[in-house]
Design an enzyme around this catalytic site. Sequence first.
Site, short mmCIF file in Angstrom:
data_model
loop_
_atom_site.label_atom_id
_atom_site.label_comp_id
_atom_site.label_asym_id
_atom_site.label_seq_id
_atom_site.Cartn_x
_atom_site.Cartn_y
_atom_site.Cartn_z
N ARG A 5 0.84 -1.20 0.00
CA ARG A 5 0.00 0.00 0.00
C ARG A 5 0.87 1.25 0.00
O ARG A 5 0.56 2.24 -0.64
CB ARG A 5 -0.91 -0.02 1.23
N ASP B 185 -20.07 5.71 -5.06
CA ASP B 185 -20.49 4.78 -4.01
C ASP B 185 -21.99 4.85 -3.76
O ASP B 185 -22.65 3.83 -3.54
CB ASP B 185 -19.73 5.08 -2.71
N ARG C 261 -23.83 2.99 -6.49
CA ARG C 261 -23.84 1.55 -6.22
C ARG C 261 -24.88 1.21 -5.16
O ARG C 261 -25.63 0.25 -5.30
CB ARG C 261 -22.45 1.10 -5.77
N HIS D 66 -13.34 6.84 0.72
CA HIS D 66 -13.62 5.92 -0.39
C HIS D 66 -12.94 4.59 -0.09
O HIS D 66 -11.73 4.54 0.05
CB HIS D 66 -13.12 6.50 -1.69
#
Length: 312
Positions: free
Chosen positions: A87, A147, A150, A174
């Site tokens: 990451r 989002d 969705r 997010h």
Amino acid sequence: MKVTVIGAGNVGATVAECVARKDMVKEVVLVDIVEGLPQGKALDMQEAAPIHGYDTRIIGTNDYKDTEGSDICVITAGSPRKPGMSRDDLLAINAKIVRSVTEQFVKGSPNAIIIVVSNPLDVMTYVAYKTSGFPSHRVMGMAGVLDTARFRTFIALELGVSVRDVQALLMGGHGDSMVPLPRYATVSGIPITQLLSREKIDAIVERTKFGGGEIVKLMGTSAWYAPGAAAAEMVEAIVKDSKRILPCAAYVNGQYGLKDLFIGVPVRLGRKGVEEIIEVELNEEERKLLEASAEHVRKGIQDLERVETNAG
């Protein structure tokens, strides 16, 4: 008006096409470092104009000089996470990309509004904000619109109703730490808490949180149709000065008790950018989830600063 889209990959090309098809701006510029890619995609879209009926001019380029005088910039450039990449690696790589493209863009468009789509979204929006030197209302991130779309999709599918009648609200960062708010989700004004069981609502919330991951598992890469359409909806709200209330990653400075970071909150979008952050009433559980999400975003910023300090 003139809109620049940085990054001619799947998401960037979809943003450019969606904006062009709305036929609301004079020019869309698609810029990428890969020679021929933005030019080819732009030409393909331009040749579709007589079929779809739009007069927007679409230009593909590798030169930021062609972006000069833009009113809005959508940044989609970035690297996807690859096998073996941590990451921290992704943070450092994409921060370098976002910083570079922002620096090149703002030289010729000092009065533009920036919408960031690159991941990790909330941290990359912060990077673009710091790099640009723009006031916070002219920098924002696209996440909440996607989002929420969705969330609304899954509600409509479960109830067998039109998505046009479903409204919902979602906040936070997010990713897995996002905060869907079922109390504020309605179907033609009817709360979904009256239409669905707690178990079904919880299942929809979980599916929403991992909506992007579900698509990656299915086809091995990130989504682009819905993210591209979501960014284009934000562009439309700004171009038309329509004062849409949309969830966006905006800079908070005391709202919801949060400061100095970008996080998903409902905002009023218009010609000036983020014209107002709207503070809705949250119960104790919702507030704790939002604070946890904000902490996750803040950790991302701190991780990036640590990685860059060590690298330097």
